[in-house]
Motif scaffolding. Structure first.
Motif, mmCIF file in Angstrom:
data_model
loop_
_atom_site.group_PDB
_atom_site.id
_atom_site.type_symbol
_atom_site.label_atom_id
_atom_site.label_comp_id
_atom_site.label_asym_id
_atom_site.label_seq_id
_atom_site.Cartn_x
_atom_site.Cartn_y
_atom_site.Cartn_z
ATOM 1 N N ALA A 1 49.364 -3.977 44.855
ATOM 2 C CA ALA A 1 48.805 -3.396 43.633
ATOM 3 C C ALA A 1 47.733 -4.362 43.133
ATOM 4 N N VAL A 2 46.502 -4.062 43.456
ATOM 5 C CA VAL A 2 45.405 -5.012 43.280
ATOM 6 C C VAL A 2 45.196 -5.421 41.823
ATOM 7 N N SER A 3 45.078 -4.474 40.911
ATOM 8 C CA SER A 3 44.751 -4.832 39.519
ATOM 9 C C SER A 3 45.857 -5.643 38.852
ATOM 10 N N ASP A 4 47.092 -5.510 39.354
ATOM 11 C CA ASP A 4 48.216 -6.262 38.800
ATOM 12 C C ASP A 4 48.462 -7.580 39.527
ATOM 13 N N ALA B 1 39.738 -10.720 45.871
ATOM 14 C CA ALA B 1 38.841 -10.306 46.955
ATOM 15 C C ALA B 1 38.949 -8.809 47.227
ATOM 16 N N LEU B 2 40.145 -8.257 47.112
ATOM 17 C CA LEU B 2 40.310 -6.812 47.304
ATOM 18 C C LEU B 2 39.656 -6.039 46.166
ATOM 19 N N ALA B 3 39.796 -6.530 44.949
ATOM 20 C CA ALA B 3 39.167 -5.879 43.804
ATOM 21 C C ALA B 3 37.648 -5.855 43.969
ATOM 22 N N ALA B 4 37.093 -6.943 44.498
ATOM 23 C CA ALA B 4 35.647 -7.016 44.713
ATOM 24 C C ALA B 4 35.178 -5.982 45.740
ATOM 25 N N GLN B 5 36.092 -5.540 46.604
ATOM 26 C CA GLN B 5 35.777 -4.523 47.604
ATOM 27 C C GLN B 5 36.075 -3.110 47.082
ATOM 28 N N GLN B 6 36.369 -3.025 45.785
ATOM 29 C CA GLN B 6 36.687 -1.741 45.147
ATOM 30 C C GLN B 6 37.936 -1.090 45.747
ATOM 31 N N SER C 1 41.930 -0.476 45.224
ATOM 32 C CA SER C 1 42.910 -0.505 44.139
ATOM 33 C C SER C 1 44.322 -0.746 44.649
ATOM 34 N N ALA C 2 44.609 -0.344 45.877
ATOM 35 C CA ALA C 2 45.962 -0.545 46.420
ATOM 36 C C ALA C 2 45.935 -0.436 47.932
ATOM 37 N N VAL C 3 46.923 -1.072 48.540
ATOM 38 C CA VAL C 3 47.148 -0.944 49.980
ATOM 39 C C VAL C 3 48.618 -0.608 50.155
ATOM 40 N N GLN C 4 48.887 0.412 50.943
ATOM 41 C CA GLN C 4 50.251 0.812 51.267
ATOM 42 C C GLN C 4 50.448 0.626 52.768
ATOM 43 N N HIS D 1 41.126 3.489 47.206
ATOM 44 C CA HIS D 1 39.899 2.951 46.618
ATOM 45 C C HIS D 1 39.885 3.123 45.098
ATOM 46 N N ALA D 2 39.260 2.163 44.425
ATOM 47 C CA ALA D 2 39.204 2.158 42.960
ATOM 48 C C ALA D 2 38.589 3.455 42.451
#
Length: 96
Positions: free
Chosen positions: A6-9, A25-30, A32-35, A45-46
């Motif tokens: 959970a990227v934003s958290d 780094a994930l947030a910079a790539q837009q 939002s989450a990886v499952q 994606h964000a």
């Protein structure tokens, strides 16, 4: 392995165990989450700017699990017992 990032958290969950990880780094790539579901997964994606991307390799995201720190539960709140306090004292504390 089942994993969620959970990227934003800045939270990763591996097999049900939540941990904290820097996901800047994930947030910079837009992202939002990886499952990850064991053999395949998806990148979300964000703002749903793009459809979820199916992935078959978790290796690029494993570093977020490897670098994660355990979440420390908050200290329990101490609630004083009222056993030894008489009603008059309680009234004084409450100002009634």
């Amino acid at each position: 392995m089942r994993a969620t990032i959970a990227v934003s958290d800045n939270i990763v969950i591996e097999d049900g165990v939540p941990m904290r990880s820097d996901c800047t780094a994930l947030a910079a790539q837009q992202i939002s989450a990886v499952q990850w579901y064991g053999t395949e997964g998806e990148v979300e994606h964000a703002k749903h700017a793009k459809p979820n991307e199916v992935i078959t390799d978790f290796a690029p995201y494993q570093i977020y699990i490897d670098n994660a720190d355990p979440l420390v539960p908050p200290e329990p709140t101490i609630v004083p017992a009222l056993d030894g306090i008489n009603p008059k004292t309680i009234a004084q504390i409450l100002g009634v």
